[in-house]
Design an enzyme around this catalytic site. Structure first.
Site, short mmCIF file in Angstrom:
data_model
loop_
_atom_site.label_atom_id
_atom_site.label_comp_id
_atom_site.label_asym_id
_atom_site.label_seq_id
_atom_site.Cartn_x
_atom_site.Cartn_y
_atom_site.Cartn_z
N CYS A 26 -11.53 -1.79 -7.75
CA CYS A 26 -12.67 -2.45 -7.59
C CYS A 26 -13.60 -1.87 -9.18
CB CYS A 26 -13.70 -1.93 -6.78
SG CYS A 26 -13.16 -2.60 -5.06
N ARG A 67 -8.84 -3.45 -12.75
CA ARG A 67 -9.27 -2.59 -11.50
C ARG A 67 -9.13 -3.19 -10.18
NH1 ARG A 67 -11.65 2.08 -13.24
NH2 ARG A 67 -12.37 2.36 -11.16
N TRP A 124 -10.65 -5.12 -5.23
CA TRP A 124 -9.32 -4.73 -4.69
C TRP A 124 -9.60 -4.25 -3.07
CZ3 TRP A 124 -6.56 -0.73 -2.35
CH2 TRP A 124 -5.30 -0.82 -2.58
N ASN A 158 -17.20 0.65 -4.77
CA ASN A 158 -15.83 0.98 -5.35
C ASN A 158 -15.75 2.17 -4.43
OD1 ASN A 158 -13.43 1.56 -6.34
ND2 ASN A 158 -14.15 2.58 -7.99
N GLY A 159 -14.64 2.05 -3.50
CA GLY A 159 -14.30 3.20 -2.63
C GLY A 159 -14.16 2.97 -1.26
N GLU A 213 11.63 5.19 -13.08
CA GLU A 213 10.51 4.36 -13.60
C GLU A 213 11.09 3.15 -13.92
OE1 GLU A 213 7.41 4.79 -14.19
OE2 GLU A 213 7.00 3.50 -15.85
N LYS A 246 8.96 -0.31 -12.64
CA LYS A 246 8.39 -1.20 -13.51
C LYS A 246 8.95 -2.79 -13.13
CE LYS A 246 5.82 0.60 -16.29
NZ LYS A 246 5.23 1.30 -15.19
N GLU A 254 7.01 -3.57 -9.61
CA GLU A 254 5.73 -4.14 -9.60
C GLU A 254 5.48 -5.29 -10.61
OE1 GLU A 254 3.06 -1.13 -11.50
OE2 GLU A 254 4.44 -0.42 -13.02
N HIS A 281 26.94 8.23 -1.75
CA HIS A 281 26.65 8.96 -0.34
C HIS A 281 25.79 7.82 0.39
CE1 HIS A 281 27.65 12.90 -1.73
NE2 HIS A 281 27.18 12.46 -2.86
N LYS A 299 -5.38 -1.04 -11.31
CA LYS A 299 -5.23 0.12 -12.33
C LYS A 299 -5.23 1.29 -11.91
CE LYS A 299 -3.81 1.25 -16.69
NZ LYS A 299 -2.29 1.33 -16.62
O1 M6R Z 1 -3.92 6.88 -13.63
P1 M6R Z 1 -2.82 7.67 -12.88
O2 M6R Z 1 -1.92 7.87 -13.85
O3 M6R Z 1 -3.10 8.80 -12.01
O4 M6R Z 1 -2.20 6.59 -11.98
C1 M6R Z 1 -1.16 6.58 -11.27
C2 M6R Z 1 -0.37 5.61 -10.76
O5 M6R Z 1 -1.24 4.76 -9.91
C3 M6R Z 1 0.17 4.59 -12.06
O6 M6R Z 1 0.95 5.43 -12.79
C4 M6R Z 1 1.02 3.33 -11.20
O7 M6R Z 1 2.15 3.84 -10.52
C5 M6R Z 1 1.35 2.79 -12.81
N1 M6R Z 1 0.15 1.92 -12.99
C6 M6R Z 1 2.52 1.90 -12.53
O8 M6R Z 1 2.76 1.19 -13.58
#
Ligand code: M6R
Length: 607
Positions: free
Chosen positions: A2, A27, A76, A102-103, A483, A487, A490, A506, A602
């Site tokens: 948010c 956000r 969000w 936000n929260g 990773e 990527k 997501e 396995h 984010k």
């Molecule tokens: O701000 P942070 O690094 O703590 O965020 C952690 C994750 O939410 C963040 O790395 C998330 O997995 C990425 N946006 C994915 O691309």
């Protein structure tokens, strides 16, 4: 999660608030709204969906132009589905107060019961509507908004950043935070309150960071910070943000993500500036007085967690320090954490606001273990809470998918490993070569990026129909495989799993058939013969393979993607951009919303 913006000053507030929301949309983007007072009446406009819908609904002409104080929100969803009635701002019973939040207020149901019993009605499913009515209820008793706000916040459990307006005092913003970011921007004759700096960076770089347990009252010409506990005022000096608006714009790229991938050579350069001295030694003044720890506990989420897993290899290999890496949401609730007093807890977070990572940090501090934060955002909660902070200096990362931040985290983890190695007297020829190679990475990557991009484009077109993908790696390439899979899923919503290549037989290999491709990281390193055998096992089951490899290898697969060989584990700095570009191109080709993938935000400020 948010985005919040508030403005009070001498300019028309609505265009500023809408512009601020655009910079905060990363956000959260399932609904949005604005609130303001016009002709002694509270007006709230809210729409479901992206910000564009709100823009179409909000009038910024005629009498709306005379409004010089307003709040805005981009959501969000946590409580209640993304619908107009759940969007913010929320107003209290007699429409005298409006709030953006936000929260999560964890005990909202209990408070709601009490308010229902007192005759209040609710029109949304949100915890926020409960909070604003609680403030209203408490104010009715004492006719003191500041007192009611303080008492309501003291009653609310959970995390929040809130900004409130009051119909009887239309030029004033009231704000508070607890474990969620909120920043005051100070201009000449104007004040801004926002979840993140880009929301007001076009107007001012002068900021004041609000702390937990405080209330901020902002007016055009001045602001006051009160401590909730005793009502005393707090003096806090402002700081100047060092980066400008350009850094927070797309700069001619189609998406922020592409821009941020292409910024990585610059990030490598910036991160290393001042970190290697004339003798070729790593310099980390932040840690000059810190002895190498006996053990390191790395804690992070998502992409930052993957960077931590990669860093584990380096810290163990180069500095010979045993390292554990844990997901913050698991670590914070684990029954036993048995650290030694000479251990170090290393928390990694791009935003510095991830709720689980902050909770993990708090737990480590309770155990009285030294904490080190690796963080990208100056003034963030993590940067303020950790005993020591090393900034990753990637610049603002706007795309929800993290790219350049991971590169910067890996670089700093590498310098950390070399730094502790030197302190332990472990520097040898290989480590000197590593330190030297670090300095040449930026130029090398810059030269490679255009080719990488072209190759990613052609492969994405070939594999865009796949519904599932494996990503395989071994050793320091395993975290990169994780990773790569993150990527892809997501951004393009294609199911993808990262695996240690040796684990395939396995269980997971049962999934392989001609419609289930695998992306293999097959570098010409000591584990190459092993990964080549794993590839053959997949090919024997008709699996198609993309192999990211070096020109020297003999791996025979559907699609070889060659990148130059550099010393391990620095090879990762060329592997990672390929994985990012492949996912970017897949998502873009499939018409997905690259910078704002569905269901994501984010900054994950709720647990
Ligand atoms: O701000 P942070 O690094 O703590 O965020 C952690 C994750 O939410 C963040 O790395 C998330 O997995 C990425 N946006 C994915 O691309």
């Amino acid at each position: 999660m948010c985005g919040i913006i508030g403005y009070t000053g001498h300019r028309p507030a609505l265009p500023i608030v809408l512009e601020g929301l655009e910079h905060l949309e990363y956000r959260g983007y399932d609904s949005a709204g604005v609130g303001y007072v016009l002709n002694k009446e509270l007006t709230v406009v809210r729409t479901k969906g992206k910000l564009k819908n709100l823009r179409d609904a909000v009038s910024t002409t005629g009498s709306a132009l005379t409004v010089t104080c307003a709040i805005g929100h981009t959501r969000w969803a946590t409580h209640g589905i993304p619908e107009e009635r759940n969007a913010h701002p929320h107003v209290c019973a007699d429409k005298s107060l409006a709030i953006v939040h936000n929260g999560i207020i964890e005990n909202y149901l209990e408070i709601k019961e009490e308010l229902l019993a007192a005759g209040y009605s609710f029109y949304s499913d949100t915890d926020t509507e409960v909070l604003v009515n609680l403030i209203h209820f408490l104010r009715a008793k004492e006719n003191d908004l500041l007192g009611a706000f303080s008492k309501a916040l003291a009653r609310a459990n959970g995390t929040y950043a809130v900004c409130l307006i009051d119909v009887s005092n239309p030029g004033t913003l009231y704000a508070a935070r607890k474990s969620a970011p909120l920043i005051l921007g100070r201009g000449v004759g104007e004040s801004f309150i926002a979840s993140d700096v880009p929301a007001f960076l076009a107007y001012t770089r002068e900021v004041v960071f609000l702390e937990d347990g405080e209330i901020l009252v902002a007016e055009p010409e001045k602001h006051t910070i009160y401590r909730i506990a005793d009502g005393c005022t707090v003096k806090r000096s402002s700081q100047l943000i060092q980066w400008g608006m350009q850094a927070a714009q797309k700069g001619g790229y189609r998406h922020f993500m592409l821009k941020e991938i292409f910024e990585q050579p610059r990030v490598l350069k910036d991160c290393l500036t001042g970190r290697i001295n004339a003798q070729g030694n790593i310099v980390l003044p932040e840690l000059e007085n810190v002895a190498p720890p006996n053990r390191i506990h790395i804690i992070a989420c998502g992409t930052s967690y993957h960077a931590g897993l990669w860093g584990q290899h380096l810290l163990e290999d180069l500095a010979q320090i045993p390292v554990s890496v844990e997901i913050a949401s698991e670590f914070r609730y684990k029954e036993r954490f048995l650290p030694d007093k000479n251990d170090l807890v290393l928390v990694i977070s791009q935003s510095g606001e991830t709720a689980d990572t902050l909770a993990a940090l708090e737990r480590a501090k309770k155990e009285k273990i030294a904490t080190l934060g690796l963080c990208n955002v100056v003034g963030s909660s993590l940067a303020r809470e950790a005993d020591t902070v090393i900034y990753t200096q990637a610049g603002p990362e706007i795309s929800v998918a993290s790219t350049k931040a991971m590169t910067s985290q890996m670089l700093m983890l590498c310098t950390l490993a070399l730094f502790f190695a030197r302190k332990k007297g472990l520097i040898d020829k290989r480590q000197r070569t590593l330190a030297k190679t670090l300095s040449s990475l930026a130029v090398l990557l810059e030269a490679q990026l255009p080719n990488m991009h072209r190759r990613a484009q052609s492969l994405a077109r070939k594999y865009a129909e796949a519904r599932s993908f494996f990503y395989l790696g071994r050793g320091h390439c395993f975290p990169l495989a994780l990773e790569g899979a993150l990527k892809l899923k997501e951004l393009s919503y294609i199911h993808a799993e990262g695996y240690a290549a040796g684990e395939m037989k396995h269980g997971p290999i049962a999934l392989i058939d001609s419609a289930f491709p695998t992306f293999v990281l097959a570098m010409n390193d000591s584990l190459y013969p092993k990964i080549r055998s794993n590839v053959v096992e997949i090919q024997s089951r008709e699996g198609h393979i993309i192999a990211l490899t070096n020109p020297e290898t003999d791996i025979d697969v559907d699609d070889r993607w060659e990148i130059p060989r550099i010393i391990d584990p620095l090879q990762a700095f060329l592997i990672l951009p390929c994985l990012q570009l492949f996912s970017y191109e897949m998502a873009d080709f499939l018409g997905k919303d690259v910078d704002q993938p569905r269901n994501l935000a984010k900054s994950v400020t709720v647990e």
